[in-house]
Design an enzyme around this catalytic site. Structure first.
Site, PDB file in Angstrom:
ATOM      1  N   ASP A 251       0.805  -1.335  -0.080  1.00 62.57           N
ATOM      2  CA  ASP A 251       0.172  -0.060   0.230  1.00 62.57           C
ATOM      3  C   ASP A 251       0.729   1.193  -0.109  1.00 62.57           C
ATOM      4  O   ASP A 251       1.852   1.594   0.747  1.00 62.57           O
ATOM      5  CB  ASP A 251      -0.907   0.126   1.120  1.00 62.57           C
ATOM      6  CG  ASP A 251      -2.006   1.018   1.204  1.00 62.57           C
ATOM      7  OD1 ASP A 251      -2.440   1.587  -0.034  1.00 62.57           O
ATOM      8  OD2 ASP A 251      -2.492   1.332   2.066  1.00 62.57           O
ATOM      9  N   HIS A 252       0.559   2.232  -0.773  1.00 67.00           N
ATOM     10  CA  HIS A 252       1.178   3.644  -1.096  1.00 67.00           C
ATOM     11  C   HIS A 252       2.851   3.423  -1.007  1.00 67.00           C
ATOM     12  O   HIS A 252       3.488   3.936  -0.102  1.00 67.00           O
ATOM     13  CB  HIS A 252       0.980   4.383   0.134  1.00 67.00           C
ATOM     14  CG  HIS A 252      -0.657   4.833   0.033  1.00 67.00           C
ATOM     15  ND1 HIS A 252      -0.976   5.948  -0.790  1.00 67.00           N
ATOM     16  CD2 HIS A 252      -1.372   4.524   0.680  1.00 67.00           C
ATOM     17  CE1 HIS A 252      -2.207   6.105  -0.803  1.00 67.00           C
ATOM     18  NE2 HIS A 252      -2.839   5.269   0.092  1.00 67.00           N
TER      19      HIS A 252
ATOM     20  N   ASP B 203       2.476   5.036  -5.263  1.00 70.17           N
ATOM     21  CA  ASP B 203       1.648   6.263  -5.296  1.00 70.17           C
ATOM     22  C   ASP B 203       2.641   7.475  -5.745  1.00 70.17           C
ATOM     23  O   ASP B 203       3.208   7.967  -5.038  1.00 70.17           O
ATOM     24  CB  ASP B 203       1.365   6.460  -3.672  1.00 70.17           C
ATOM     25  CG  ASP B 203       0.475   7.861  -3.542  1.00 70.17           C
ATOM     26  OD1 ASP B 203       0.116   8.542  -4.533  1.00 70.17           O
ATOM     27  OD2 ASP B 203       0.268   7.696  -2.520  1.00 70.17           O
TER      28      ASP B 203
ATOM     29  N   HIS C   3      -7.581   9.823   4.316  1.00 68.85           N
ATOM     30  CA  HIS C   3      -7.157   8.944   5.395  1.00 68.85           C
ATOM     31  C   HIS C   3      -7.731   9.127   6.508  1.00 68.85           C
ATOM     32  O   HIS C   3      -8.329  10.411   6.804  1.00 68.85           O
ATOM     33  CB  HIS C   3      -5.511   8.845   5.441  1.00 68.85           C
ATOM     34  CG  HIS C   3      -5.074   8.184   4.118  1.00 68.85           C
ATOM     35  ND1 HIS C   3      -3.935   8.505   3.742  1.00 68.85           N
ATOM     36  CD2 HIS C   3      -5.409   7.255   3.277  1.00 68.85           C
ATOM     37  CE1 HIS C   3      -3.351   8.003   2.602  1.00 68.85           C
ATOM     38  NE2 HIS C   3      -4.599   7.026   2.556  1.00 68.85           N
TER      39      HIS C   3
ATOM     40  N   HIS D 224      -9.528   4.996  -2.316  1.00 67.39           N
ATOM     41  CA  HIS D 224      -8.960   4.922  -1.154  1.00 67.39           C
ATOM     42  C   HIS D 224      -9.485   5.635   0.078  1.00 67.39           C
ATOM     43  O   HIS D 224     -10.321   6.426  -0.384  1.00 67.39           O
ATOM     44  CB  HIS D 224      -7.524   5.632  -1.105  1.00 67.39           C
ATOM     45  CG  HIS D 224      -6.564   4.696  -1.812  1.00 67.39           C
ATOM     46  ND1 HIS D 224      -5.306   4.294  -1.259  1.00 67.39           N
ATOM     47  CD2 HIS D 224      -6.450   3.752  -2.798  1.00 67.39           C
ATOM     48  CE1 HIS D 224      -4.532   3.506  -2.034  1.00 67.39           C
ATOM     49  NE2 HIS D 224      -5.449   3.019  -3.077  1.00 67.39           N
ATOM     50  N   GLY D 225      -8.996   5.737   1.447  1.00 66.15           N
ATOM     51  CA  GLY D 225      -9.558   6.484   2.260  1.00 66.15           C
ATOM     52  C   GLY D 225     -11.174   6.115   2.524  1.00 66.15           C
ATOM     53  O   GLY D 225     -11.979   7.032   2.537  1.00 66.15           O
TER      54      GLY D 225
ATOM     55  N   ILE E 222      -9.677  -0.577   3.349  1.00 66.44           N
ATOM     56  CA  ILE E 222     -10.246  -0.238   4.565  1.00 66.44           C
ATOM     57  C   ILE E 222      -9.230  -0.392   5.566  1.00 66.44           C
ATOM     58  O   ILE E 222      -8.644  -1.390   5.872  1.00 66.44           O
ATOM     59  CB  ILE E 222     -11.511  -1.102   4.982  1.00 66.44           C
ATOM     60  CG1 ILE E 222     -12.518  -0.725   3.777  1.00 66.44           C
ATOM     61  CG2 ILE E 222     -12.011  -1.209   6.295  1.00 66.44           C
ATOM     62  CD1 ILE E 222     -13.556  -1.830   3.750  1.00 66.44           C
TER      63      ILE E 222
ATOM     64  N   THR F  93      -8.938   2.138   8.989  1.00 65.01           N
ATOM     65  CA  THR F  93      -9.574   2.854  10.205  1.00 65.01           C
ATOM     66  C   THR F  93     -10.537   2.150  10.825  1.00 65.01           C
ATOM     67  O   THR F  93     -10.535   1.832  12.147  1.00 65.01           O
ATOM     68  CB  THR F  93     -10.042   4.309   9.861  1.00 65.01           C
ATOM     69  OG1 THR F  93      -8.696   5.151   9.456  1.00 65.01           O
ATOM     70  CG2 THR F  93     -10.466   5.058  11.054  1.00 65.01           C
TER      71      THR F  93
END
Length: 362
Positions: free
Chosen positions: A83-84, A105, A198, A232-233, A276, A278
């Site tokens: 990720d990222h 990214d 995010h 995302h987010g 996902i 958070t």
């Protein structure tokens, strides 16, 4: 079942019109909870690690953890995704450690704070794609900068997040530019900016079209009907978990996430991967706080972790079912990465703009 690539999984998702949740992990307990939920509803799954997770757990630990999960749940296809990624080295080192997919990214410069130019993004994403496709792994690119349409600011997560005020042009992916980006980079999936960000504190009110631009997703899908889009987010920041955390000593101010109904709508408009993190953190933390408050004499970490894993598994199962992922795991037959590399080299997996046609592999 062996690990599979992101391209193979999302091609199947596109053919059968469902989305796949991508859950971030740092440890064994998260992995077990996610996989138990996947097993319970026969769902394929994307397990992803940020640079922060790789630093926290270590590449060797994460590689063996995911391999152990694959062995424990042999009927579930799993993508191991970076990720990222912030540069070539991060992405290629992930591949060397067993990841089957990476996100480059390039919307931000290597510091993951400074918004990058379009040319920089195209150049670095194309470089990573060439190297990654050569070994059969997949690439997710990003166009547009994650951030709030309310404030013009981004929230950092695991070291990724733009600084300063962002313009509407930066915060919303341009559909025409998205076409050019996909053609030039040959990425397998495209993360877009539509007002999500995010962390937990993304919206000050229930989002509407002014602060969550679902129309951007529809416009990009109209121009790129064969490209797998990524949100995302996108945690929903469930109200019941906010309430549970606060009931047992937490101090989360009222906040709003991306409603699951809006994600379901996005899936109908071409979104195939939904990040996902958070929500998963909140699920476990809520149970940590509850046990610590209700049983202050407790000191065995397992007594905290078992209910936390159960809470996380319940959340994951809900997302598998809501996104239409449930019931598809058994139908995905792994394609070896060597074979995927040959398909990339032959041009069979090159981006297709129009007309819409069935995926070339599954």
């Amino acid at each position: 079942m062996a690990l599979v690539t992101l391209r193979q999984m999302l091609d199947h998702a596109a053919e059968y019109a469902y989305g796949v949740p991508a859950f971030n992990i740092n440890n064994m307990e998260q992995g077990l909870a996610i996989m138990r939920a996947a097993k319970a509803c026969d769902a394929p799954v994307i397990i992803q690690a940020s640079r922060g997770a790789r630093s926290y757990a270590g590449d060797i630990m994460l590689r063996h953890l995911v391999q152990a999960l694959v062995e424990m749940f042999p009927d579930i296809p799993v993508v191991m995704h970076q990720d990222h990624g912030n540069n070539d080295a991060t992405c290629l080192s992930a591949i060397r450690h067993g990841f089957t997919s990476v996100m480059m990214d390039g919307s931000l410069e290597e510091d993951m704070k400074t918004p990058a130019t379009y040319d920089y993004n195209v150049d670095i994403t194309a470089r990573v794609t060439r190297a990654t496709h050569a070994v059969g792994a997949s690439v997710e690119g990003e166009l547009g900068v994650l951030g709030s349409l309310e404030t013009g600011e981004a929230a950092p997560e695991d070291g990724s997040g733009a600084t300063g005020k962002l313009s509407q042009d930066q915060l919303l992916t341009d559909p025409d530019q998205a076409v050019d980006f996909v053609l030039r980079t040959k990425c397998d999936a495209l993360a877009i900016a539509c007002g999500t960000s995010h962390g937990a504190y993304k919206f000050s009110r229930k989002p509407d079209g002014d602060i969550l631009s679902m129309g951007t997703i529809a416009a990009i899908h109209d121009k790129l009907p064969n490209t797998h889009l990524v949100m995302h987010g996108s945690p929903s920041v469930p109200q019941d978990l906010q309430d549970l955390i606060n009931a047992f000593g937490g101090h989360m101010p009222q906040t709003y996430g991306v409603p699951v109904q809006e994600i379901e709508r996005g899936i109908r408009m071409g979104v195939r991967k939904v990040n996902i993190d958070t929500d998963c953190r909140m699920a476990m933390t809520a149970q940590f706080r509850r046990i610590a408050t209700e049983k202050p004499q407790e000191f065995d970490p397992r007594k905290f972790l078992i209910p936390a894993m159960d809470e996380l598994a319940e959340l994951c199962r809900d997302r598998f079912e809501r996104f239409g992922t449930a019931g598809h795991a058994h139908a995905i037959k792994p394609i070896p990465m060597d074979d995927m590399a040959k398909r990339y080299a032959s041009g069979a997996l090159a981006p297709r703009i129009t007309p819409q046609s069935p995926p070339s592999n599954r």
